[in-house]
Scaffold this active site. Structure first.
Site, PDB file in Angstrom:
ATOM      1  N   ARG A 160       5.944   1.246  10.010  1.00 47.46           N
ATOM      2  CA  ARG A 160       5.322  -0.073  10.009  1.00 47.46           C
ATOM      3  C   ARG A 160       5.651  -0.818   8.723  1.00 47.46           C
ATOM      4  O   ARG A 160       5.556  -0.253   7.622  1.00 47.46           O
ATOM      5  CB  ARG A 160       3.813   0.065  10.164  1.00 47.46           C
ATOM      6  CG  ARG A 160       3.113  -1.241  10.505  1.00 47.46           C
ATOM      7  CD  ARG A 160       1.670  -0.983  10.815  1.00 47.46           C
ATOM      8  NE  ARG A 160       1.006  -2.172  11.352  1.00 47.46           N
ATOM      9  CZ  ARG A 160      -0.286  -2.224  11.626  1.00 47.46           C
ATOM     10  NH1 ARG A 160      -1.045  -1.159  11.436  1.00 47.46           N
ATOM     11  NH2 ARG A 160      -0.821  -3.324  12.095  1.00 47.46           N
ATOM     12  N   ILE A 177       4.671  -2.883  -9.876  1.00 41.17           N
ATOM     13  CA  ILE A 177       5.956  -2.597 -10.538  1.00 41.17           C
ATOM     14  C   ILE A 177       7.058  -3.543 -10.063  1.00 41.17           C
ATOM     15  O   ILE A 177       8.239  -3.300 -10.306  1.00 41.17           O
ATOM     16  CB  ILE A 177       6.386  -1.130 -10.333  1.00 41.17           C
ATOM     17  CG1 ILE A 177       6.651  -0.818  -8.868  1.00 41.17           C
ATOM     18  CG2 ILE A 177       5.344  -0.183 -10.915  1.00 41.17           C
ATOM     19  CD1 ILE A 177       7.291   0.541  -8.638  1.00 41.17           C
ATOM     20  N   GLY A 178       6.659  -4.607  -9.378  1.00 42.67           N
ATOM     21  CA  GLY A 178       7.628  -5.579  -8.894  1.00 42.67           C
ATOM     22  C   GLY A 178       7.869  -5.509  -7.402  1.00 42.67           C
ATOM     23  O   GLY A 178       8.649  -6.297  -6.855  1.00 42.67           O
ATOM     24  N   ASN A 184       4.928  -6.172   4.980  1.00 41.29           N
ATOM     25  CA  ASN A 184       5.321  -7.551   4.700  1.00 41.29           C
ATOM     26  C   ASN A 184       6.830  -7.614   4.824  1.00 41.29           C
ATOM     27  O   ASN A 184       7.547  -7.031   4.011  1.00 41.29           O
ATOM     28  CB  ASN A 184       4.857  -7.961   3.294  1.00 41.29           C
ATOM     29  CG  ASN A 184       5.207  -9.399   2.939  1.00 41.29           C
ATOM     30  OD1 ASN A 184       6.332  -9.851   3.116  1.00 41.29           O
ATOM     31  ND2 ASN A 184       4.227 -10.121   2.422  1.00 41.29           N
ATOM     32  N   LYS A 222       6.146   4.284   6.169  1.00 44.06           N
ATOM     33  CA  LYS A 222       7.002   5.316   5.577  1.00 44.06           C
ATOM     34  C   LYS A 222       7.619   4.889   4.242  1.00 44.06           C
ATOM     35  O   LYS A 222       8.056   5.732   3.471  1.00 44.06           O
ATOM     36  CB  LYS A 222       8.109   5.708   6.562  1.00 44.06           C
ATOM     37  CG  LYS A 222       7.574   6.304   7.860  1.00 44.06           C
ATOM     38  CD  LYS A 222       8.658   6.541   8.887  1.00 44.06           C
ATOM     39  CE  LYS A 222       9.504   7.758   8.596  1.00 44.06           C
ATOM     40  NZ  LYS A 222      10.439   8.059   9.718  1.00 44.06           N
ATOM     41  N   GLY A 223       7.698   3.599   3.981  1.00 42.03           N
ATOM     42  CA  GLY A 223       8.202   3.149   2.685  1.00 42.03           C
ATOM     43  C   GLY A 223       9.643   2.695   2.736  1.00 42.03           C
ATOM     44  O   GLY A 223      10.453   3.217   3.502  1.00 42.03           O
ATOM     45  N   VAL A 224       9.968   1.713   1.869  1.00 43.01           N
ATOM     46  CA  VAL A 224      11.315   1.141   1.844  1.00 43.01           C
ATOM     47  C   VAL A 224      11.924   1.127   0.444  1.00 43.01           C
ATOM     48  O   VAL A 224      13.023   0.628   0.251  1.00 43.01           O
ATOM     49  CB  VAL A 224      11.301  -0.299   2.399  1.00 43.01           C
ATOM     50  CG1 VAL A 224      10.888  -0.314   3.856  1.00 43.01           C
ATOM     51  CG2 VAL A 224      10.395  -1.212   1.579  1.00 43.01           C
ATOM     52  N   GLY A 225      11.236   1.671  -0.547  1.00 40.35           N
ATOM     53  CA  GLY A 225      11.675   1.501  -1.926  1.00 40.35           C
ATOM     54  C   GLY A 225      13.046   2.039  -2.245  1.00 40.35           C
ATOM     55  O   GLY A 225      13.775   1.462  -3.055  1.00 40.35           O
ATOM     56  N   GLU A 226      13.443   3.155  -1.619  1.00 37.55           N
ATOM     57  CA  GLU A 226      14.702   3.797  -2.022  1.00 37.55           C
ATOM     58  C   GLU A 226      15.701   4.018  -0.896  1.00 37.55           C
ATOM     59  O   GLU A 226      16.895   4.214  -1.153  1.00 37.55           O
ATOM     60  CB  GLU A 226      14.379   5.132  -2.714  1.00 37.55           C
ATOM     61  CG  GLU A 226      13.735   4.894  -4.065  1.00 37.55           C
ATOM     62  CD  GLU A 226      12.976   6.094  -4.602  1.00 37.55           C
ATOM     63  OE1 GLU A 226      13.444   6.694  -5.579  1.00 37.55           O
ATOM     64  OE2 GLU A 226      11.908   6.417  -4.049  1.00 37.55           O
TER      65      GLU A 226
END
Length: 748
Positions: free
Chosen positions: A633, A471-472, A636, A706-710
């Site tokens: 973690r 999704i980019g 990239n 844990k994620g960084v999208g939002e």
């Protein structure tokens, strides 16, 4: 040994994207392809009295006009469920063109199919639809008196009310109180690529090319609506040109494309126009949030009351869960969060860029800034004084880092040299201000089992597969890195394949969960394959590793070697060729921890912003932004930094530009294109700095992601609004912050 994870490697799909080789849904070439165009209702409430199709058919090239009079009934009425739950995920509990009733402006009332996109659009413009209009409710102010408190939100997953302690007692015992109400205009997604679907039937089997954040969710939804076996529906999505929540759910146009293709017996492509994206795939609802903070003079919170009022659709109790992070972010014994809704004539709202947290944390952090000024305490120190090591249930965080984010952010931003007095700093005609806010975003674990498959060939190349979609965010690249480390092979030996429901299942890339969920499955598959190959070598009398302890073997550069004697070992390729194997493969699966895991699950961060305000013109310019985040973690660093920077710029748009309002006379949105609905462009972008705080998380998934999208958006708008107050001395309690809200009154 990890050598690929964390490196800022370039995107593996970068060349394809910049050269135009990457194909998006509306670019898939198919034989005998025809095109469909939706005709949307021009009234917000009422009935369709008639549809005159004569001029449309006379325009030429038209194969069919579908209306409520000839469109087949769906096999099952949709039921709203979030796409992250591993079930069908219709965007609303309503499917159009099943009768003549109009519930909102833009609702599909006809679909025109023609032999070209242009002819379909032209013929659609020639349809004459007559209506009987009924009374409508499209704004909070129109429906305020009819507001109600639902039992559940979010497709029935979350309660509308939550509480602990005694808020009334906590406020009564407070030495300081802050009461504030904030108004938020509706927000729309506006990805670069509008939603598009191409549907192809082969007998009774359906293939859908869809611009979606969840190919599995699309498959489940369309199969349910059309009454098809799941095995007869395949969804393919190679690349998505932005989504921001608009493509998290499966909206009616997807199934309408399939129904149109079945009707005309040819592949059908249905692409939404830009104006239709404002009415066809959800939005962030218009809302009003009120917060009351109670505290003692040393800054410690005694009570938080957070109420939200928003307008949704006639069919669903949908509201962004705005009070969840408010209830967890700080130590406070007494808390109450309540959502109230208004049934309105609009499509069901949906996930939109940090859904709930973007506006809920704005409300809390703007009020926290007011509290800091009220008691004369530095805003950073106030947050540190109220931070907590445990969640409201007393569980420790799976990983923390908030204090480090706040302190590092203050240091890098130069916060210590700030004069806290409003209007204390000028640069010519500009008033200069700085502000900050805490950021918090939940870690989504309520997902089904995630699966992937890894295959290694005798030449040393590797293919890893999972049914996720690009999704980019760079998932193809990050998962290649995970696979390379899982098997101990060079990164350039790995190809990651996704975007097809025929591949092993993963969840939709929503809720900042994509990296954590998919990486866990890829890690499981590649390490299972690694262990299988090590086992083959140990059992092979011809291998240098024959009979050794598996625990003594490690893999590096495509070789299995003894950890203490790295000269003893062999390559994967040698092992396979000696055993006359062209390839070997292994599946892998991972199930998220249970929902009652005894840990608090938040990703933390801190946002800082500097603004310049011209008090005569009302112009606000953000000069610099700094975000410090602790996302576990990082797979990239280049991709993560890019996502976080994008989130911070979303926050700038939320604070200063993005907002849409209903015209209650016509029940339609005032802005329906990117000329009127403002989003940040390069000229608006300030210097943006992103920093990471490294934290280890052994709870959320095997790699601690844990994620960084939002999280990048959360807190950004509050930091900007707090900086505007520091610059001007004026508290702005509505978003977006428009010129008239910060202009000085005329002299005299």
């Amino acid at each position: 040994m990890s050598t690929a994870i964390g490196r800022p490697v370039d995107r593996v799909d970068g060349t394809a994207k910049v050269t135009g080789a990457a194909q998006y849904t509306a670019e898939i070439a198919l034989p005998n392809l025809v095109h469909a165009a939706i005709v949307g209702a021009t009234i917000p409430s009422g009935r369709v009295l008639g549809i005159d199709t004569a001029r449309a058919y006379a325009a030429g090239g038209v194969l069919a006009v579908l209306t409520h009079q000839n469109l087949p009934k769906v096999a099952a009425q949709p039921r709203l469920l979030p796409s992250l739950a591993g079930a069908a995920a219709p965007g609303e509990s309503f499917f159009p063109m099943q009768d003549d009733v109009v519930h909102y402006a833009g609702q599909p009332v006809a679909v025109v199919v023609a032999d070209s996109h242009e002819r379909a659009q032209f013929a659609a413009s020639l349809l004459t639809v007559t209506y009987e209009r009924a009374a409508s409710t499209t704004t909070i102010d129109e429906g305020r008196d009819a507001a109600y408190e639902p039992e559940k939100l979010f497709g029935g997953l979350l309660p509308a009310r939550s509480a602990r302690g005694d808020v009334a007692a906590g406020l009564a015992g407070a030495e300081v109180r802050v009461d504030a109400t904030y108004r938020f205009a509706a927000n729309h997604h506006n990805p670069l690529e509008p939603s598009a679907t191409t549907a192809v039937w082969d007998g009774g089997r359906l293939t859908i090319y869809d611009s979606t954040m969840g190919i599995r969710a699309t498959q489940l939804t369309v199969a349910q609506l059309l009454g098809l076996p799941l095995s007869d529906v395949r969804v393919i999505t190679h690349f998505v040109g932005g989504a921001f929540g608009s493509k998290a759910m499966t909206w009616p146009h997807v199934t309408l494309a399939a129904m149109a293709a079945r009707h005309v017996g040819r592949p059908v492509r249905l692409s939404l126009t830009r104006p239709q994206t404002f009415t066809s795939n959800g939005h962030r609802e218009e809302q009003e949030q009120s917060v009351t903070l109670g505290a003692i003079r040393d800054g410690r919170l005694t009570a938080i009351r957070h109420h939200k009022l928003s307008i949704g659709s006639l069919f669903d109790d949908w509201a962004e869960p705005a009070t969840g992070v408010t209830s967890q972010l700080y130590a406070c014994p007494n808390y109450e969060g309540v959502h109230r809704l208004i049934r309105g004539n609009t499509i069901t709202p949906t996930f939109t860029r940090a859904p709930g947290e973007a506006v809920g944390v704005f409300t809390l952090e703007a009020a926290m800034d007011e509290l800091a000024y009220e008691i004369g305490m530095d805003p950073v120190e106030l947050r540190l004084r109220n931070r907590t090591d445990v969640d409201p249930h007393g569980n420790p965080w799976s990983s923390d880092g908030l204090a480090d984010c706040l302190r590092l952010g203050a240091e890098r931003f130069g916060w210590a040299g700030r004069d806290p007095a409003p209007r204390s700093r000028r640069d010519g005609d500009w008033l200069i201000g700085s502000g900050m806010a805490t950021a918090g975003y939940p870690v989504a674990l309520f997902m089904p089992t995630q699966r992937a498959r890894a295959r290694l060939y005798a030449d040393g190349s590797v293919v890893v597969q999972a049914a996720t979609q690009e999704i980019g965010t760079g998932v193809l690249t990050a998962m290649s890195q995970v696979a390379a480390d899982g098997l101990g092979v060079p990164l350039d030996a790995v190809r990651f394949e996704g975007g097809d429901t025929d591949l092993p299942n993963t969840s939709a890339a929503v809720g900042s969960s994509g990296a954590g969920m998919v990486s866990a499955a890829v890690h499981a598959a590649t390490t299972a394959l690694r262990d299988q190959l090590i086992g083959m070598a140990i059992a092979d009398a011809g291998s240098p590793l024959h009979g050794v302890d598996p625990a003594a073997v490690e893999v590096r550069d495509g070789r299995m070697v003894l950890r203490d004697q790295p000269s003893t070992g062999e390559s994967y390729g040698d092992l396979l060729l000696r055993n006359h194997l062209a390839d070997v493969e292994a599946p892998g699966s991972w199930t998220p921890p249970p929902l009652d895991t005894p840990h608090g699950l938040l990703t933390f961060g801190a946002q800082f912003a500097e603004v310049a305000v011209d008090p005569q013109l009302g112009t606000v310019r953000v000069r610099r932004m700094l975000g410090v985040f602790a996302p576990g973690r990082v797979l990239n660093r280049k991709l993560a930094r890019s996502q976080l920077m994008g989130g911070m710029l979303w926050g700038l748009g939320q604070a200063l530009l993005e907002g849409n309002r209903m015209d209650p006379r016509h029940g339609r949105w005032g802005a329906i294109n990117l000329g009127e609905y403002l989003v940040p462009v390069n000229a608006d972008a300030p210097e943006v700095t992103v920093e990471f705080v490294e934290v280890t998380d052994e709870v959320v998934n095997p790699l601690g992601v844990k994620g960084v999208g939002e999280i990048g958006q959360v807190g950004a708008a509050a930091a900007i609004a707090n900086a505007v107050f520091h610059a001007t001395g004026r508290r702005v309690r509505q978003l977006p912050i428009t010129a008239e809200l910060v202009m000085d009154p005329p002299a005299g």
